[in-house]
Design a protein around this motif. Structure first.
Motif, PDB file in Angstrom:
ATOM      1  N   ALA A  53       0.835  -1.206   0.000  1.00 21.49           N
ATOM      2  CA  ALA A  53       0.000   0.000   0.000  1.00 21.49           C
ATOM      3  C   ALA A  53       0.872   1.259   0.000  1.00 21.49           C
ATOM      4  O   ALA A  53       0.585   2.220  -0.724  1.00 21.49           O
ATOM      5  CB  ALA A  53      -0.938   0.002   1.198  1.00 21.49           C
ATOM      6  N   GLN A  54       1.935   1.272   0.800  1.00 18.84           N
ATOM      7  CA  GLN A  54       2.830   2.428   0.844  1.00 18.84           C
ATOM      8  C   GLN A  54       3.514   2.631  -0.504  1.00 18.84           C
ATOM      9  O   GLN A  54       3.618   3.767  -0.986  1.00 18.84           O
ATOM     10  CB  GLN A  54       3.885   2.250   1.939  1.00 18.84           C
ATOM     11  CG  GLN A  54       3.333   2.326   3.341  1.00 18.84           C
ATOM     12  CD  GLN A  54       4.361   1.920   4.390  1.00 18.84           C
ATOM     13  OE1 GLN A  54       5.280   1.148   4.126  1.00 18.84           O
ATOM     14  NE2 GLN A  54       4.173   2.420   5.600  1.00 18.84           N
ATOM     15  N   PHE A  55       3.967   1.542  -1.112  1.00 21.14           N
ATOM     16  CA  PHE A  55       4.591   1.633  -2.431  1.00 21.14           C
ATOM     17  C   PHE A  55       3.604   2.236  -3.426  1.00 21.14           C
ATOM     18  O   PHE A  55       3.951   3.129  -4.205  1.00 21.14           O
ATOM     19  CB  PHE A  55       5.059   0.257  -2.905  1.00 21.14           C
ATOM     20  CG  PHE A  55       5.672   0.288  -4.276  1.00 21.14           C
ATOM     21  CD1 PHE A  55       7.019   0.542  -4.436  1.00 21.14           C
ATOM     22  CD2 PHE A  55       4.894   0.075  -5.408  1.00 21.14           C
ATOM     23  CE1 PHE A  55       7.591   0.592  -5.706  1.00 21.14           C
ATOM     24  CE2 PHE A  55       5.445   0.122  -6.670  1.00 21.14           C
ATOM     25  CZ  PHE A  55       6.802   0.382  -6.826  1.00 21.14           C
ATOM     26  N   SER A  56       2.375   1.742  -3.414  1.00 20.07           N
ATOM     27  CA  SER A  56       1.361   2.229  -4.356  1.00 20.07           C
ATOM     28  C   SER A  56       1.087   3.712  -4.171  1.00 20.07           C
ATOM     29  O   SER A  56       0.957   4.453  -5.149  1.00 20.07           O
ATOM     30  CB  SER A  56       0.065   1.443  -4.196  1.00 20.07           C
ATOM     31  OG  SER A  56       0.247   0.111  -4.600  1.00 20.07           O
ATOM     32  N   VAL A  57       0.994   4.161  -2.927  1.00 23.49           N
ATOM     33  CA  VAL A  57       0.755   5.578  -2.647  1.00 23.49           C
ATOM     34  C   VAL A  57       1.905   6.419  -3.205  1.00 23.49           C
ATOM     35  O   VAL A  57       1.684   7.410  -3.910  1.00 23.49           O
ATOM     36  CB  VAL A  57       0.567   5.836  -1.132  1.00 23.49           C
ATOM     37  CG1 VAL A  57       0.629   7.328  -0.805  1.00 23.49           C
ATOM     38  CG2 VAL A  57      -0.747   5.236  -0.650  1.00 23.49           C
ATOM     39  N   LEU A  58       3.144   6.027  -2.898  1.00 25.44           N
ATOM     40  CA  LEU A  58       4.295   6.781  -3.398  1.00 25.44           C
ATOM     41  C   LEU A  58       4.349   6.766  -4.919  1.00 25.44           C
ATOM     42  O   LEU A  58       4.628   7.791  -5.553  1.00 25.44           O
ATOM     43  CB  LEU A  58       5.601   6.219  -2.816  1.00 25.44           C
ATOM     44  CG  LEU A  58       5.834   6.444  -1.326  1.00 25.44           C
ATOM     45  CD1 LEU A  58       7.107   5.749  -0.874  1.00 25.44           C
ATOM     46  CD2 LEU A  58       5.877   7.933  -0.990  1.00 25.44           C
TER      47      LEU A  58
END
Length: 143
Positions: free
Chosen positions: A38-43
């Motif tokens: 999820a963090q990767f996708s947001v960034l």
């Protein structure tokens, strides 16, 4: 083992298994940079598209996440993103990537792209295009 006579059910099962296999092969690139999917996708989305409302961000990310509020708060604590009240509407927050977040995604993205390319190399470029065309047909279900 259950034998599937219904090709729609069998298609769904095969697609889910394929997705799990693909996901497990490429998700290591997130962990290498201490990121969750999820963090990767947001960034990734903020890096590519720029600042956006929380709702736009949630609908743009590749991973579905019911705890996006927590993900965003943790990323803000880490200094990877910032959340600001919209100038147009005081009830709306705009999320943007920080320099620290940009540095992380610029390091993580090439490794992720390489892992995806290696994983999909079992298909020819023509097969990849065919797969894209077939999967896009499912978008019509939401129309």
């Amino acid at each position: 083992m259950t034998e599937f006579k219904n090709s729609a059910v069998k298609s769904m099962v095969v697609m889910r298994k394929a997705f799990r296999t693909i996901d497990s092969r490429v998700s290591g690139t997130f962990r290498d940079f201490d990121l969750t999917p999820a963090q990767f996708s947001v960034l990734d989305v903020l890096y590519a598209k720029g600042p956006m409302r929380i709702g736009e961000l949630i609908s743009s990310i590749l991973s579905t996440s019911g705890n996006m509020t927590i993900v965003i708060k943790n990323m803000e604590k880490n200094g990877w993103i910032k959340r600001e009240v919209s100038d147009d509407d005081g009830r709306v927050y705009i999320i943007s990537i920080t320099r620290k977040g940009r540095n992380i995604i610029e390091k993580a993205l090439p490794a992720h792209i390489q892992a995806v390319e290696e994983t999909f190399s079992i298909l020819t470029p023509e097969e990849q295009e065919q797969l894209i065309g077939l999967l896009k047909k499912f978008k019509t279900l939401n129309e």
